[in-house]
Design an enzyme around this catalytic site. Structure first.
Site, PDB file in Angstrom:
ATOM      1  N   GLY A  11       0.781  -1.236   0.000  1.00 60.99           N
ATOM      2  CA  GLY A  11       0.000   0.000   0.000  1.00 60.99           C
ATOM      3  C   GLY A  11       0.813   1.287   0.000  1.00 60.99           C
ATOM      4  O   GLY A  11       0.302   2.333   0.390  1.00 60.99           O
ATOM      5  N   HIS A 103       0.396  -0.114 -13.754  1.00 60.24           N
ATOM      6  CA  HIS A 103       1.121  -1.354 -14.054  1.00 60.24           C
ATOM      7  C   HIS A 103       2.612  -1.037 -14.050  1.00 60.24           C
ATOM      8  O   HIS A 103       3.028  -0.037 -14.642  1.00 60.24           O
ATOM      9  CB  HIS A 103       0.687  -1.893 -15.423  1.00 60.24           C
ATOM     10  CG  HIS A 103       1.277  -3.231 -15.716  1.00 60.24           C
ATOM     11  ND1 HIS A 103       0.786  -4.388 -15.159  1.00 60.24           N
ATOM     12  CD2 HIS A 103       2.345  -3.589 -16.463  1.00 60.24           C
ATOM     13  CE1 HIS A 103       1.520  -5.412 -15.575  1.00 60.24           C
ATOM     14  NE2 HIS A 103       2.479  -4.954 -16.362  1.00 60.24           N
TER      15      HIS A 103
HETATM   16  C1  GRF Z   1       3.102  -1.519  -7.658  1.00 54.30           C
HETATM   17  O1  GRF Z   1       4.360  -1.734  -8.217  1.00 54.30           O
HETATM   18  C2  GRF Z   1       2.040  -1.559  -8.718  1.00 54.30           C
HETATM   19  O2  GRF Z   1       2.466  -1.134  -9.967  1.00 54.30           O
HETATM   20  C3  GRF Z   1       1.721  -3.014  -8.786  1.00 54.30           C
HETATM   21  O3  GRF Z   1       1.796  -3.453  -7.449  1.00 54.30           O
HETATM   22  C4  GRF Z   1       2.711  -2.638  -6.723  1.00 54.30           C
HETATM   23  C5  GRF Z   1       2.029  -2.164  -5.491  1.00 54.30           C
HETATM   24  O4  GRF Z   1       2.926  -1.566  -4.583  1.00 54.30           O
HETATM   25  N1  GRF Z   1       0.488  -3.226  -9.483  1.00 54.30           N
HETATM   26  P1  GRF Z   1       2.404  -0.922  -3.231  1.00 54.30           P
HETATM   27  O5  GRF Z   1       1.518  -1.948  -2.542  1.00 54.30           O
HETATM   28  O6  GRF Z   1       1.633   0.312  -3.599  1.00 54.30           O
HETATM   29  O7  GRF Z   1       3.617  -0.612  -2.427  1.00 54.30           O
END
Ligand code: GRF
Length: 189
Positions: A11, A103
């Site tokens: 998150g 993504h």
């Molecule tokens: C991010 O790299 C996003 O692109 C991918 O999942 C990751 C989530 O990271 N879909 P976080 O939970 O916001 O730290």
């Protein structure tokens, strides 16, 4: 405009988005939803005083639980930030052009089935790509195929590992996702 964030894990993006909009009089992050009850994003939401709910994949697919929550909080726009399960068509139909995802690669490369989380960075490094980046896009019924809104690039050095690349990508995500969300809501909604 009340916004919901869907996230499954750490998150860090959710936190940046919440911080970006705190004090904004037009756009409010009203709810965080997660399919993992132990996800760190839930703790972050609590600390930042944002209501959160958790649900199971089956709740999302087969019940109105999530939709009822979105109605209860008068959600008009949905942000996916590290949300690991498919959004059902019923939700996409309810929020046409109002769901965005991030993504961690330059779509259309390194998208689709199995291309999530660290798998993406492993594939990019293994293919000896010289650049990667982020893609912010609308969500439609197919994996990672909605209209692209924004991309940012970073160099992949020969010395990069999936871990160092992930760190670069996170930096780009944190820098750009909140402001792109603001632009989409302000200009297009
Ligand atoms: C991010 O790299 C996003 O692109 C991918 O999942 C990751 C989530 O990271 N879909 P976080 O939970 O916001 O730290």
């Amino acid at each position: 405009m009340n916004v919901a964030i869907f996230a499954s894990g750490n998150g860090s993006n959710a936190q940046k988005i919440i911080e970006h909009f705190s004090g904004n009089t037009h756009i409010k992050i009203a709810l965080v939803l997660s399919n993992k009850k132990d996800a760190f994003v839930i703790q972050r939401a609590k600390k930042l005083n944002i209501p959160s709910v958790t649900f199971t994949a089956a709740d999302l697919r087969n019940t109105k639980f999530v939709q009822d929550k979105l109605e209860e909080y008068k959600i008009g726009f949905i942000v996916l930030a590290g949300f690991m399960i498919m959004v059902p068509d019923s939700l996409i139909t309810k929020y046409p052009g109002r769901i965005v995802n991030i993504h961690p690669a330059l779509l259309p490369k390194y998208g689709g089935k199995g291309m999530y989380g660290d798998n993406v960075h492993k594939a990019v490094v293994a293919a000896k790509e010289r650049e990667s980046g982020i893609t912010i896009h609308y969500v439609n019924e197919s994996y990672d195929e909605g209209k692209i809104i924004f991309q940012a690039r970073c160099e992949v050095k020969e010395s990069d590992t999936p871990e160092t690349l992930a760190a670069k990508i996170h930096e780009l995500e944190h820098r750009f996702y909140p402001e792109v969300i603001e632009r989409v809501i302000t200009e297009e909604i």
